[in-house]
Design a protein around this motif. Structure first.
Motif, mmCIF file in Angstrom:
data_model
loop_
_atom_site.group_PDB
_atom_site.id
_atom_site.type_symbol
_atom_site.label_atom_id
_atom_site.label_comp_id
_atom_site.label_asym_id
_atom_site.label_seq_id
_atom_site.Cartn_x
_atom_site.Cartn_y
_atom_site.Cartn_z
ATOM 1 N N ARG A 397 33.049 30.794 46.289
ATOM 2 C CA ARG A 397 33.305 30.557 44.871
ATOM 3 C C ARG A 397 33.803 31.842 44.204
ATOM 4 N N SER A 399 36.561 32.890 43.119
ATOM 5 C CA SER A 399 37.422 32.784 41.928
ATOM 6 C C SER A 399 36.590 32.631 40.667
ATOM 7 N N GLN A 400 35.410 31.970 40.771
ATOM 8 C CA GLN A 400 34.526 31.844 39.617
ATOM 9 C C GLN A 400 33.626 33.069 39.450
ATOM 10 N N GLU A 401 33.225 33.675 40.564
ATOM 11 C CA GLU A 401 32.253 34.768 40.508
ATOM 12 C C GLU A 401 32.898 36.132 40.243
ATOM 13 N N ARG A 403 34.742 37.262 37.833
ATOM 14 C CA ARG A 403 34.658 37.793 36.473
ATOM 15 C C ARG A 403 33.259 38.328 36.130
#
Length: 495
Positions: A397, A399-401, A403
């Motif tokens: 994950r 791409s979500q984590e 940031r």
């Protein structure tokens, strides 16, 4: 609920006499319960109602009625926040004797508190007085039969409302004297035996928590060396395997570990047992909690009732910076808690502060053990935020984590440290984290089979030595370790 007439409280002149009375009442209650249970199993004669009145925890009450302003004391514990009546039930007062006296003496000396002791309305569940390994099923009596005649554990009366700030004051009722009462403590003592494979009384107040079995060998070897040098009393391994001081010289750590049935237990524990001049435990326990925040919360929920002086996380992590090298250390100054397991109890927007005393001890121990100073130490020992996940495959994950990792400036990732720190904050147990970088997931550096063996051989020994040296330092200033940062404005008097 029993009436006050059935709960006579006895005024006690001093803390020592109070603890002795607590011991006598607890011994009498547990012996009466065991005797009634044994008689029923043999003859089917149930306890009479008046007999069952004896199956109760002793209660300790303190009354503080000042005639002037409250004393302004700098210490973190053994303090009254307000005048009034305070009470708690007590289990195993003989084991907790040093702890009880450590709390009672300053409350009597500095506040003039009056002590009362007597039997409470809280019944002792019969499973808590049955010796481990006893097979009640072989008697032909069912659990429902026993539940109809003897006190049983009731989840409705076991909880952490005081620790979690959910306790509600009722007019005429005493305020909490301690975070955990007798029945909550007994509940955890039995769970500790189940999870760790050790008798709960062997657990020491200075605790190392790790997520790798490889630390066990080094701890056992360290314990044998200490015993051979005349320090400590014995080494206790899961399943009751014990090495005394006289047998430590020449003992083989690998053979001892192999002889211990550690694999039967979810979180096996190893204890270097030592005692201080007052008889209180002062040794070190290592618990291999395995991987994940669920185990981390479970074991710390139960360890907390023993009121340990400190727990430290010493395990492996993923390094998140290009400048890190496998084998470097991470000293956590903050936590990005993505474990979710404590979100209702300690919401993520509640800060979990670093404890200066622990941080300084960890850094000093790292310098002493590695022999490195200044810039050389700074290259190997990074301080910063550790992100703790409940999902081992967080990389899927990314791409979500990406940031939140970026915003937090996190320098390492693991699955336990944030949970352990939050539990220390929640349950008022000093905490700290020193991790060792075992891979770099964002930079393509993984543990290859050959390099992994060399890494483990070198890093685990040094890392554990730093953790042990840190605890040695903290032992020397135990009073300074118990920080006011862990206490609330309406904190119970007892630590």
């Amino acid at each position: 609920m029993l009436s006050d007439e059935l709960r006579p409280m006895e005024a006690i002149a001093d803390p020592e006499a109070a603890v002795e009375r607590l011991e006598a009442l607890h011994t009498g209650a547990t012996q009466a319960l065991r005797a009634a249970l044994a008689r029923y199993l043999e003859t089917r004669q149930p306890p009479a109602p008046e007999e069952r009145l004896r199956f109760r925890y002793p209660e300790l009450r303190l009354s503080y009625r000042p005639t002037g302003p409250l004393p302004r004391l700098e210490r973190a514990t053994a303090k009254f926040q307000a005048p009034g009546l305070y009470a708690t039930t007590v289990t195993q007062p003989g084991y907790f004797r040093a702890y009880l006296l450590e709390q009672l003496r300053p409350l009597v000396r500095d506040y003039g508190a009056a002590i009362e002791v007597g039997l409470s309305a809280q019944e002792i569940p019969y499973p808590y007085v049955v010796e481990p390994g006893t097979d009640l099923g072989g008697s032909g009596v069912s659990a429902s039969d026993l539940a109809a005649l003897f006190p049983v554990p009731l989840l409705s009366v076991v909880g952490d409302e005081v620790a979690d700030g959910l306790w509600v004051e009722h007019p005429g009722e005493p305020r909490p004297l301690a975070l955990f009462d007798g029945i909550r403590t007994d509940y955890s003592l039995r769970r500790l035996v189940h999870y760790t494979g050790s008798d709960w009384s062997e657990i020491q107040p200075w605790i190392l928590l790790t997520n790798y079995h490889r630390y066990v060998h080094n701890f056992v070897r360290h314990a044998l060396d200490r015993l051979a040098a005349g320090e400590g009393e014995r080494l206790v391994l899961p399943g009751g395997v014990t090495v005394s001081r006289g047998d430590a010289a020449g003992a083989d750590p690998d053979a001892l570990i192999a002889a211990s049935p550690w694999h039967r237990f979810q979180m096996p524990a190893y204890h270097l047992v030592a005692r201080g001049p007052d008889g209180a435990p002062q040794g070190t326990t290592l618990v291999n909690i395995g991987v994940g925040p669920s185990n981390a919360k479970t074991i710390t929920d139960h360890l907390a009732v023993l009121r340990p002086h400190c727990w430290l996380m010493v395990g492996h992590c993923g390094g998140l910076r290009q400048s890190q090298t496998i084998g470097d250390y991470v000293l956590a100054h903050g936590y990005l808690r993505r474990d979710r397991i404590l979100d209702d109890l300690v919401p993520p927007d509640i800060p979990v502060p670093a404890l200066a005393e622990v941080q300084i001890a960890l850094q000093s121990a790292a310098a002493a053990v590695t022999g490195e100073r200044a810039e050389a130490l700074k290259r190997r020992l990074r301080t910063g935020t550790v992100v703790t996940y409940d999902d081992r495959n967080w990389e899927l994950r990314f791409s979500q984590e990406r940031r939140p990792i970026n915003l937090s400036r996190a320098i390492a990732v693991d699955m336990e440290s944030g949970t352990i720190a939050a539990q220390g904050f929640r349950l008022r147990v000093p905490y700290g984290t020193l991790l060792c970088v075992s891979d770099k997931p964002l930079h393509g550096e993984i543990k290859l089979p050959g390099s992994a063996s060399a890494f483990y051989e070198r890093a685990v020994t040094e890392h554990l030595q730093i953790g042990l040296a840190t605890l040695d330092t903290l032992r020397a200033d135990r009073a300074g370790l118990h920080s006011r940062k862990l206490r609330s404005f309406d904190e119970p008097p007892f630590r």
